[in-house]
Scaffold this motif. Structure first.
Motif, PDB file in Angstrom:
ATOM      1  N   ASP A  78      43.707  41.959  47.825  1.00 41.47           N
ATOM      2  CA  ASP A  78      43.832  42.813  46.642  1.00 41.47           C
ATOM      3  C   ASP A  78      45.163  42.570  45.951  1.00 41.47           C
ATOM      4  OD1 ASP A  78      41.390  43.873  47.167  1.00 41.47           O
ATOM      5  OD2 ASP A  78      42.127  45.781  47.967  1.00 41.47           O
ATOM      6  N   ALA A  79      45.211  42.928  44.660  1.00 44.83           N
ATOM      7  CA  ALA A  79      46.412  42.676  43.865  1.00 44.83           C
ATOM      8  C   ALA A  79      47.444  43.795  43.983  1.00 44.83           C
ATOM      9  CB  ALA A  79      46.020  42.506  42.403  1.00 44.83           C
ATOM     10  N   ASP A  80      47.058  44.921  44.593  1.00 49.75           N
ATOM     11  CA  ASP A  80      47.952  46.090  44.565  1.00 49.75           C
ATOM     12  C   ASP A  80      48.875  46.168  45.773  1.00 49.75           C
ATOM     13  OD1 ASP A  80      46.094  46.608  46.471  1.00 49.75           O
ATOM     14  OD2 ASP A  80      45.411  48.514  45.651  1.00 49.75           O
ATOM     15  N   GLU A  94      46.677  45.737  36.791  1.00 49.62           N
ATOM     16  CA  GLU A  94      47.668  45.705  37.870  1.00 49.62           C
ATOM     17  C   GLU A  94      49.036  45.252  37.359  1.00 49.62           C
ATOM     18  OE1 GLU A  94      46.916  46.938  40.684  1.00 49.62           O
ATOM     19  OE2 GLU A  94      44.817  46.505  41.194  1.00 49.62           O
ATOM     20  N   GLY A 141      33.694  43.852  37.530  1.00 48.19           N
ATOM     21  CA  GLY A 141      33.811  44.392  38.891  1.00 48.19           C
ATOM     22  C   GLY A 141      34.485  43.425  39.848  1.00 48.19           C
ATOM     23  N   GLN A 142      35.072  44.032  40.867  1.00 44.13           N
ATOM     24  CA  GLN A 142      35.885  43.312  41.850  1.00 44.13           C
ATOM     25  C   GLN A 142      35.131  42.142  42.514  1.00 44.13           C
ATOM     26  OE1 GLN A 142      37.009  46.158  44.807  1.00 44.13           O
ATOM     27  NE2 GLN A 142      37.867  44.651  46.196  1.00 44.13           N
ATOM     28  N   ASP A 165      39.955  40.685  35.523  1.00 43.31           N
ATOM     29  CA  ASP A 165      38.642  41.284  35.336  1.00 43.31           C
ATOM     30  C   ASP A 165      38.639  42.244  34.133  1.00 43.31           C
ATOM     31  OD1 ASP A 165      36.088  42.169  35.760  1.00 43.31           O
ATOM     32  OD2 ASP A 165      36.592  43.464  37.454  1.00 43.31           O
ATOM     33  N   ASN A 170      35.087  43.751  31.878  1.00 43.71           N
ATOM     34  CA  ASN A 170      35.159  44.168  33.281  1.00 43.71           C
ATOM     35  C   ASN A 170      33.809  44.000  33.990  1.00 43.71           C
ATOM     36  OD1 ASN A 170      35.070  47.104  35.097  1.00 43.71           O
ATOM     37  ND2 ASN A 170      36.625  45.584  35.515  1.00 43.71           N
ATOM     38  N   ARG A 188      39.365  59.357  51.001  1.00 47.25           N
ATOM     39  CA  ARG A 188      38.878  57.983  51.021  1.00 47.25           C
ATOM     40  C   ARG A 188      38.514  57.555  52.435  1.00 47.25           C
ATOM     41  NH1 ARG A 188      39.651  54.134  46.960  1.00 47.25           N
ATOM     42  NH2 ARG A 188      38.594  52.801  48.443  1.00 47.25           N
ATOM     43  N   VAL A 225      41.940  41.046  39.683  1.00 47.95           N
ATOM     44  CA  VAL A 225      42.979  41.849  39.037  1.00 47.95           C
ATOM     45  C   VAL A 225      42.377  42.737  37.951  1.00 47.95           C
ATOM     46  CG1 VAL A 225      45.062  41.742  37.603  1.00 47.95           C
ATOM     47  CG2 VAL A 225      44.725  40.061  39.422  1.00 47.95           C
ATOM     48  N   PHE A 226      42.568  44.030  38.094  1.00 41.89           N
ATOM     49  CA  PHE A 226      42.150  44.942  37.033  1.00 41.89           C
ATOM     50  C   PHE A 226      43.259  45.957  36.802  1.00 41.89           C
ATOM     51  CE2 PHE A 226      39.573  48.700  35.587  1.00 41.89           C
ATOM     52  CZ  PHE A 226      39.259  48.184  34.341  1.00 41.89           C
ATOM     53  N   ALA A 284      34.613  39.266  40.164  1.00 43.84           N
ATOM     54  CA  ALA A 284      35.895  38.585  39.933  1.00 43.84           C
ATOM     55  C   ALA A 284      36.154  37.600  41.079  1.00 43.84           C
ATOM     56  CB  ALA A 284      37.020  39.610  39.831  1.00 43.84           C
ATOM     57  N   SER A 293      44.264  53.828  42.290  1.00 47.42           N
ATOM     58  CA  SER A 293      43.021  53.150  42.648  1.00 47.42           C
ATOM     59  C   SER A 293      42.066  53.100  41.454  1.00 47.42           C
ATOM     60  CB  SER A 293      42.358  53.896  43.805  1.00 47.42           C
ATOM     61  OG  SER A 293      41.057  53.404  43.991  1.00 47.42           O
ATOM     62  N   ASN A 294      41.277  52.026  41.379  1.00 49.70           N
ATOM     63  CA  ASN A 294      40.315  51.882  40.294  1.00 49.70           C
ATOM     64  C   ASN A 294      38.982  52.555  40.597  1.00 49.70           C
ATOM     65  OD1 ASN A 294      41.674  50.136  38.286  1.00 49.70           O
ATOM     66  ND2 ASN A 294      41.895  48.822  40.074  1.00 49.70           N
ATOM     67  N   TYR A 295      38.865  53.127  41.791  1.00 48.66           N
ATOM     68  CA  TYR A 295      37.590  53.726  42.160  1.00 48.66           C
ATOM     69  C   TYR A 295      37.685  55.239  42.222  1.00 48.66           C
ATOM     70  CZ  TYR A 295      36.182  49.033  43.219  1.00 48.66           C
ATOM     71  OH  TYR A 295      35.885  47.711  43.105  1.00 48.66           O
TER      72      TYR A 295
HETATM   73  N1  UDP Z   1      39.514  45.368  40.880  1.00 45.29           N
HETATM   74  C1  UDP Z   1      38.875  44.495  40.005  1.00 45.29           C
HETATM   75  N2  UDP Z   1      37.909  45.011  39.172  1.00 45.29           N
HETATM   76  C2  UDP Z   1      37.554  46.323  39.178  1.00 45.29           C
HETATM   77  C3  UDP Z   1      38.183  47.195  40.115  1.00 45.29           C
HETATM   78  C4  UDP Z   1      39.153  46.675  40.955  1.00 45.29           C
HETATM   79  O1  UDP Z   1      39.168  43.306  39.966  1.00 45.29           O
HETATM   80  O2  UDP Z   1      36.683  46.704  38.382  1.00 45.29           O
HETATM   81  C5  UDP Z   1      40.553  44.825  41.798  1.00 45.29           C
HETATM   82  C6  UDP Z   1      41.882  45.564  41.776  1.00 45.29           C
HETATM   83  O3  UDP Z   1      42.766  45.080  40.784  1.00 45.29           O
HETATM   84  C7  UDP Z   1      42.406  45.287  43.181  1.00 45.29           C
HETATM   85  C8  UDP Z   1      41.124  45.269  44.015  1.00 45.29           C
HETATM   86  O4  UDP Z   1      40.063  44.976  43.101  1.00 45.29           O
HETATM   87  O5  UDP Z   1      43.014  44.021  43.271  1.00 45.29           O
HETATM   88  C9  UDP Z   1      40.888  46.578  44.739  1.00 45.29           C
HETATM   89  O6  UDP Z   1      40.884  47.647  43.793  1.00 45.29           O
HETATM   90  P1  UDP Z   1      41.610  49.046  44.062  1.00 45.29           P
HETATM   91  O7  UDP Z   1      42.943  48.826  44.687  1.00 45.29           O
HETATM   92  O8  UDP Z   1      41.594  49.809  42.792  1.00 45.29           O
HETATM   93  O9  UDP Z   1      40.602  49.714  45.071  1.00 45.29           O
HETATM   94  P2  UDP Z   1      40.924  50.530  46.421  1.00 45.29           P
HETATM   95  O10 UDP Z   1      42.032  49.813  47.144  1.00 45.29           O
HETATM   96  O11 UDP Z   1      41.316  51.881  45.979  1.00 45.29           O
HETATM   97  O12 UDP Z   1      39.618  50.483  47.157  1.00 45.29           O
END
Ligand code: UDP
Ligand code: MG
Length: 306
Positions: free
Chosen positions: A98-100, A17, A77-78, A46, A75, A135, A14-15, A81, A209-211
């Motif tokens: 994922d949390a989203d 969220e 990173g995913q 995270d 933090n 993406r 979770v970052f 975590a 998105s976090n990226y």
């Molecule tokens: N996340 C995390 N740390 C980070 C970046 C992302 O724990 O530094 C988590 C985020 O909360 C989500 C998962 O990793 O649960 C995927 O991230 P995100 O949805 O932002 O990435 P995308 O789906 O765009 O690849």
């Protein structure tokens, strides 16, 4: 009373969220209660800078027997975590998502069925992926390059984090101590009987998105450098190419008695230098693989009943 381990461990990084956690909790617990197996959910916060920490605390209070929370100091990173949760899971089948809500929790049932058919790793590919064109294009290019550089990692879609692992695979991953790793690739290197199944994919429920572009490049670089020495070996390959071409030119130009032969000789020597660099890179690469022993993350506190 002795604690009985749950059958399922659900692991969620979770970052930032805050807007997704309540809905995730609702859909996830509904699905898990329907499946009817015992479970735990481990959230790793995270280093979120929003209200995620307070919300996770609240979820833990609501279901203290099932919801465990790991709070990182900042933090990391995913993948770290997820790793921190892997070090503490108690279940037999471990599922990441994922949390989203991009990974619909309802799909978990499909993963359990595949696990119970005897697979030790269940990978997934996203059907109808709900991400931007940009993406999807980056993933496509990257999946191609990865397939070419690291052919032993066989995956259609490396980016989908809804995956299931048998506990012994998770224990092996946790024991590596690797810091810049890529979990799906690591799991495949230990799997005896993996499979890859299609799962649904949804747009983010809320937030963004976090990226960004550079984040994605760094993330993909972890995969390539973590699982192959190709970027280092490219120098050796290049130098062999330069040496062969200049060697052929030297022969040809000496037959023609051309003064250009000196240029060819310089290229030949350059090729040898490049080769030397490649060899040094090769050794540094091996040392690098051995020495990455920094602490991978810092845990500030853990919320769990026992
Ligand atoms: N996340 C995390 N740390 C980070 C970046 C992302 O724990 O530094 C988590 C985020 O909360 C989500 C998962 O990793 O649960 C995927 O991230 P995100 O949805 O932002 O990435 P995308 O789906 O765009 O690849
Ligand atoms: Mg997402």
């Amino acid at each position: 009373m002795e604690k009985i381990n749950p059958y399922l461990s659900i692991v969620i990084p979770v970052f930032n969220e805050e807007k997704n956690l309540e809905e995730l909790y609702r859909r996830l617990t509904l699905t898990l209660d329907r499946i009817g197996k015992s479970y735990e959910i481990i959230f790793t916060n995270d280093g979120s800078r929003d209200r995620s920490s307070e919300i996770l605390y609240d979820l833990h209070v609501r279901k203290p027997d099932q919801i465990r929370v790991i709070e990182f100091g900042s933090n990391f990173g995913q993948h770290m975590a997820i790793m921190a949760a892997f070090e503490r899971v108690r279940g037999e089948i471990v599922i990441t998502l994922d949390a989203d809500l991009q990974n619909p929790p309802e799909e978990i049932a499909k993963l359990i069925i595949a696990m119970e058919q005897g697979h030790d790793v269940v990978n997934t590919h996203r059907e109808n992926r709900q991400d931007s064109w940009f993406r999807r294009m980056i993933s496509k290019i990257h999946n191609k390059i990865r397939g070419w550089m690291i052919p032993k990692i066989k995956m259609i879609d490396e980016g989908c984090m809804l995956r299931a692992y048998r506990r012994h695979i998770v224990d092996l991953m946790a024991s590596t101590g690797e810091a810049n790793t890529f979990i799906p690739a690591l799991a495949l290197s230990y799997a005896a009987h993996p499979t890859e199944i299609p799962v649904a994919h949804e747009p983010r429920f809320a937030g963004k998105s976090n990226y960004n572009f550079f984040g994605l490049i760094r993330y993909n670089f972890d995969l390539v450098t973590g699982f192959s020495l190709f970027p280092l070996q490219i120098y050796t390959l290049l130098s062999l190419f330069v040496i062969s071409i200049s060697f052929l030119s030297i022969i040809l130009l000496s037959v023609l008695r051309s003064p250009m032969i000196f240029h060819a000789m310089i290229f030949f020597v350059l090729g040898i230098f490049l080769f030397g660099l490649g060899i040094i890179g090769e050794y540094i690469g091996r040392i690098y693989l051995e020495v990455r022993k920094r602490p991978r993350f810092v845990i500030r506190k853990i919320l769990e009943k026992n």
